[in-house]
Enzyme design. Structure first.
Site, mmCIF file in Angstrom:
data_model
loop_
_atom_site.group_PDB
_atom_site.id
_atom_site.type_symbol
_atom_site.label_atom_id
_atom_site.label_comp_id
_atom_site.label_asym_id
_atom_site.label_seq_id
_atom_site.Cartn_x
_atom_site.Cartn_y
_atom_site.Cartn_z
ATOM 1 N N ASP A 19 0.812 -1.211 0.000
ATOM 2 C CA ASP A 19 0.000 0.000 0.000
ATOM 3 C C ASP A 19 0.858 1.279 0.000
ATOM 4 O OD1 ASP A 19 -2.340 1.409 0.040
ATOM 5 O OD2 ASP A 19 -2.773 1.078 2.164
ATOM 6 N N GLU B 224 -3.357 -0.333 -8.077
ATOM 7 C CA GLU B 224 -4.272 0.728 -7.661
ATOM 8 C C GLU B 224 -3.487 2.039 -7.682
ATOM 9 O OE1 GLU B 224 -7.242 0.285 -4.591
ATOM 10 O OE2 GLU B 224 -6.375 1.928 -3.456
#
Ligand code: ZN
Length: 498
Positions: free
Chosen positions: A161, A270
């Site tokens: 992330d 992402e």
């Protein structure tokens, strides 16, 4: 031939027991750290991949070993459901875990919600790994042991992330992550929001040639997106370019680096700009996605910065500061969802997604399920809830420490708690301590202090809270898992595909 479940001397996590053609595997339930047990025909060469103590039982070898990185890697090689996989465009939820003990509770929540949401059980940003002194591999392995313990065979993703540099990418590729979140937030120019056309013209002159506004092909174009009109006049396009084009270029460079680093291993991407100061307008979202596509980036989900505030561990706050008021969000989000359908389709991602109970149904409906929910910090708060219930004085000590740290720790988070509105540690009665986890100010204060709490050291160099916290959570593993299951059931239910 014996089986593991017949060994009366060992107590197993029942759902972990699994047999393959060559061996039987299980996770031993101990009051302290769990152990891996393997029972195989003596001479099975696969055993050599595992560490542990072997003992002979008739024709079989029993191996009892630690939950070590080597044993995690060997187990992953034998049991394919322990390997992270791609989730694609399925409705999904990322359940980050800063302590490394939350995955069993996460698995139970996903199951209880109906089991159709694609989960990410290994997820941590580089910032949080640094703050908790964990490596990408540890985060991955902790999730594996939780998945193994609970016997979850439904597959899961692993999200590296908020990656900001090529070195971040390399570290997470090496640890086997499958989902990469690129955060180009440092390259977003928030000043562009209020700049004059004159200033914007000067700003875009300075941009690299491949992301000049003219290269986008959008100048003078109008688009109808499910009834919403977007027009790229000079001011709109130049503002979007001044604000986001360096971010676009950074994502494209990171993506190329990732493709090279990953080689022939598949991955999904992402892109997130959720941690920037100013909202992403629909025109800016359209520009950003259209430019990423032009530069050859492929992604499955995108996290714009939505209107209002997504603060840590509390419900959505409207642009005019009202908690749980969603009118402006719903109108804005509907256009973002339409753009994601038209330019993708890709999922919209909700970062800092914990406790945003008032927006879940809106998000699930507007995206028609093309949505990813990302949570992390409140799993730590549910750990503290277990602490408050069984070790109130430790909890009080952690709360007092979190208050001391607040003004320093808040700098890199979106929070608005105020120390003067949060109860003083010494005046809270023991029975009222758990309620500090539900009061807005004390909840945020406890939330963002996790890194300081987990790494705090005594003057003698010992970990001040970490050891006590981990021991308590291992002993209270059922209480912790039950807290997590109840907490995340509320998060997941509104997203469960019908
Ligand atoms: Zn985020």
């Amino acid at each position: 031939m014996e089986s593991l479940s017949q060994l009366n001397s060992l107590k197993f996590w029942p759902q972990s027991l699994v047999g393959t053609e060559q061996a039987e595997f299980g996770l031993v339930h101990t009051p302290a750290v769990p152990r891996l047990a393997i029972l195989a025909a003596t001479g099975w060469p696969g055993l050599e991949g595992f560490d542990g103590e072997a003992s002979q039982r008739a024709e079989q070898t029993l191996l009892i070993g630690p939950t070590s990185p080597r044993n995690a890697a060997a187990l992953r090689a034998h049991l394919e459901w322990l390997r992270p996989r791609l989730l694609g465009l399925r409705t999904s939820a990322g359940l980050g875990d800063r302590l490394g003990l939350a995955t069993p509770g996460h698995v139970r929540a996903v199951r209880s919600a109906g089991g159709r949401i694609a989960p990410i059980f290994a997820q941590q940003s580089i910032r949080e790994m640094t703050r908790t002194e964990r490596t990408p591999q540890q985060v991955m392995d902790d999730a594996l042991w939780g998945v193994f313990q609970e016997g979850w065979r439904g597959g899961f993703g692993a999200d590296a992330d908020h990656l900001k540099t090529p070195a971040d990418v390399d570290a997470c590729v090496a640890a086997g992550y499958t989902f990469f979140t690129i955060d180009p937030g440092d390259h977003v120019d928030n000043q562009a929001d209020s700049a004059s056309l004159f200033a914007l013209r000067a700003a875009v002159e300075q941009l690299p040639p491949d992301v000049q506004p003219r290269a986008s092909g959008l100048l003078g174009c109008s688009f109808q997106i499910e009834g919403h009109a977007l027009t790229f006049d000079e001011a709109t396009l130049f503002r979007a370019a001044a604000k986001y084009s360096r971010a676009v270029a950074h994502v494209a460079a990171m993506y190329r680096h990732l493709r090279q680093a990953a080689g022939d291993r598949p991955f999904e991407l992402e892109v997130s700009v959720d941690e920037t100061d100013t909202p992403t307008t629909p025109a800016e979202h359209f520009y950003f996605a259209s430019e990423l596509r032009r530069l050859g980036v492929q992604w499955v989900s995108l996290a714009p910065r939505y209107v209002g505030r997504f603060e840590k561990g509390v419900d959505y706050i409207s642009p005019d500061g009202k908690i749980g008021e969603t009118g402006a969000f719903a109108a804005d989000f509907a256009i973002h969802a339409a753009i994601a359908r038209q330019l993708g389709p890709y999922k919209l991602s909700l970062h800092s997604g914990s406790d945003k109970f008032s927006v879940y149904a809106i998000a699930a409906q507007a995206t028609q399920g093309l949505v990813h929910l990302k949570t992390a910090g409140t799993s730590y708060l549910e750990a503290l809830r277990a602490v408050a219930a069984v070790a109130p004085e430790l909890f009080r000590e952690i709360y007092a420490f979190a208050r001391e740290r607040y003004e320093t720790d808040r700098v890199s988070y979106h929070v608005s708690a105020r120390l003067d509105r949060a109860p003083l540690p010494d005046v809270v009665a023991e029975a009222d301590l758990p309620a500090l986890l539900d009061q807005f100010d004390s909840r945020e204060i406890l939330h963002i202090a996790f890194g300081s709490v987990l790494t705090a050291r005594t003057p003698a160099g010992e970990r001040r809270f970490h050891t006590r916290l981990m021991e308590l959570l291992r002993v209270q593993s059922e209480r912790y898992a039950a807290n997590l299951e109840a907490h995340f059931l509320r998060h997941l239910r509104p997203f469960e595909p019908r």
